[in-house]
Design a protein around this motif. Structure first.
Motif, PDB file in Angstrom:
ATOM      1  N   LEU A  41      10.117  18.514 -35.495  1.00  0.00           N
ATOM      2  CA  LEU A  41      11.408  19.045 -35.927  1.00  0.00           C
ATOM      3  C   LEU A  41      11.272  20.349 -36.719  1.00  0.00           C
ATOM      4  CD1 LEU A  41      13.244  15.735 -36.869  1.00  0.00           C
ATOM      5  CD2 LEU A  41      13.543  17.127 -34.804  1.00  0.00           C
ATOM      6  N   THR A  43       9.788  22.887 -35.530  1.00  0.00           N
ATOM      7  CA  THR A  43      10.024  23.875 -34.462  1.00  0.00           C
ATOM      8  C   THR A  43      10.653  23.147 -33.270  1.00  0.00           C
ATOM      9  OG1 THR A  43       7.764  23.532 -33.663  1.00  0.00           O
ATOM     10  CG2 THR A  43       8.128  25.412 -35.134  1.00  0.00           C
ATOM     11  N   PRO A  44      11.938  22.754 -33.408  1.00  0.00           N
ATOM     12  CA  PRO A  44      12.566  21.890 -32.399  1.00  0.00           C
ATOM     13  C   PRO A  44      12.745  22.516 -31.018  1.00  0.00           C
ATOM     14  CG  PRO A  44      14.196  22.684 -33.954  1.00  0.00           C
ATOM     15  CD  PRO A  44      12.853  23.112 -34.473  1.00  0.00           C
ATOM     16  N   SER A  45      12.771  23.828 -30.924  1.00  0.00           N
ATOM     17  CA  SER A  45      12.962  24.460 -29.616  1.00  0.00           C
ATOM     18  C   SER A  45      11.642  24.635 -28.869  1.00  0.00           C
ATOM     19  CB  SER A  45      13.661  25.812 -29.771  1.00  0.00           C
ATOM     20  OG  SER A  45      12.890  26.658 -30.593  1.00  0.00           O
ATOM     21  N   THR A  98      17.929  17.861 -29.147  1.00  0.00           N
ATOM     22  CA  THR A  98      18.062  17.513 -30.565  1.00  0.00           C
ATOM     23  C   THR A  98      19.263  16.611 -30.862  1.00  0.00           C
ATOM     24  OG1 THR A  98      19.153  19.637 -30.973  1.00  0.00           O
ATOM     25  CG2 THR A  98      16.790  19.486 -31.466  1.00  0.00           C
ATOM     26  N   TYR A 102      18.958  12.810 -32.403  1.00  0.00           N
ATOM     27  CA  TYR A 102      19.620  12.375 -33.632  1.00  0.00           C
ATOM     28  C   TYR A 102      20.494  11.152 -33.359  1.00  0.00           C
ATOM     29  CZ  TYR A 102      22.027  12.584 -38.104  1.00  0.00           C
ATOM     30  OH  TYR A 102      22.521  12.268 -39.347  1.00  0.00           O
ATOM     31  N   GLN A 118      14.379  18.065 -42.252  1.00  0.00           N
ATOM     32  CA  GLN A 118      14.329  19.053 -41.165  1.00  0.00           C
ATOM     33  C   GLN A 118      15.640  19.103 -40.377  1.00  0.00           C
ATOM     34  OE1 GLN A 118      11.917  16.947 -41.977  1.00  0.00           O
ATOM     35  NE2 GLN A 118       9.938  17.938 -41.826  1.00  0.00           N
ATOM     36  N   TRP A 119      16.371  18.011 -40.353  1.00  0.00           N
ATOM     37  CA  TRP A 119      17.636  17.987 -39.611  1.00  0.00           C
ATOM     38  C   TRP A 119      18.635  19.000 -40.160  1.00  0.00           C
ATOM     39  CZ3 TRP A 119      17.904  16.464 -34.970  1.00  0.00           C
ATOM     40  CH2 TRP A 119      17.146  15.407 -34.500  1.00  0.00           C
ATOM     41  N   ASP A 121      18.176  21.980 -41.003  1.00  0.00           N
ATOM     42  CA  ASP A 121      17.956  23.295 -40.392  1.00  0.00           C
ATOM     43  C   ASP A 121      18.304  23.300 -38.910  1.00  0.00           C
ATOM     44  OD1 ASP A 121      16.998  24.268 -42.816  1.00  0.00           O
ATOM     45  OD2 ASP A 121      14.926  23.708 -42.355  1.00  0.00           O
ATOM     46  N   ILE A 122      18.508  22.116 -38.337  1.00  0.00           N
ATOM     47  CA  ILE A 122      18.759  21.997 -36.900  1.00  0.00           C
ATOM     48  C   ILE A 122      20.236  21.757 -36.611  1.00  0.00           C
ATOM     49  CG2 ILE A 122      18.217  20.658 -34.824  1.00  0.00           C
ATOM     50  CD1 ILE A 122      15.537  19.916 -36.274  1.00  0.00           C
TER      51      ILE A 122
END
Length: 168
Positions: A41, A43-45, A98, A102, A118-119, A121-122
């Motif tokens: 998470l 670097t989720p992309s 993502t 979730y 981290q969520w 930031d996403i």
């Protein structure tokens, strides 16, 4: 035998259910799982690719635990991996959807995962709340012919009793 079947036969065996060894196994697994998610998470992309064995080494987890992790995350990927037939040299890809991840974390009650910092930031806090409520409502059965009792679960899907939620 495929790795997934070995993992399931071991982790979900009757000996592991309600035993100290099973409790220890799952506590360890959840800690390792949390560590992998924290890294993913960040670097989720980014798409992570490699053999099952390489990913176990990358995330510093036993091969069996990586198999369990891949089993758990598979429904939250943009493209599913062949988990039923994978062996240690099978190449797998982790490309996360993502919002689906979730939503699925909420669905399985993995509070230690869907509350990771981290969520923030996403997904916006608003979107996290929307996905949370959407997931909770997905399991709510609405019976229009029955009056909601004060001790019944609230029909809004919050998980609280009606008297402590919408019944106030």
């Amino acid at each position: 035998m495929a790795l997934l079947q070995e993992w399931r036969d071991y982790a979900y065996s009757e000996e592991m259910q309600n035993s100290k060894e099973g409790e220890k196994l799952w506590k360890n697994y959840f800690e390792l799982e949390k560590g992998i998610y924290e890294q993913l998470l960040a670097t989720p992309s980014e798409t992570v690719e490699g053999t099952v064995e390489e990913l176990a080494e990358k995330y510093n987890v036993p091969l069996s635990m990586m198999v369990g992790f891949l089993d758990g995350i598979n429904d939250s990927l943009k493209e599913k991996n062949p988990i039923d037939t994978m062996e240690k040299d099978t190449t797998v890809k982790i490309e996360i959807d993502t919002e689906k991840l979730y939503y699925n974390m909420v669905g399985c009650g993995a509070e230690w995962l869907y509350n990771l910092p981290q969520w923030d930031d996403i997904l916006t806090k608003e979107r996290q709340k929307e996905l949370y409520l959407e997931q909770k409502k997905s399991g709510t059965v609405h019976n229009e012919n029955r009056k909601v009792g004060r001790n019944d679960p609230c029909p809004c899907g919050s998980g609280k009793k009606y008297k402590h939620c919408c019944g106030r």
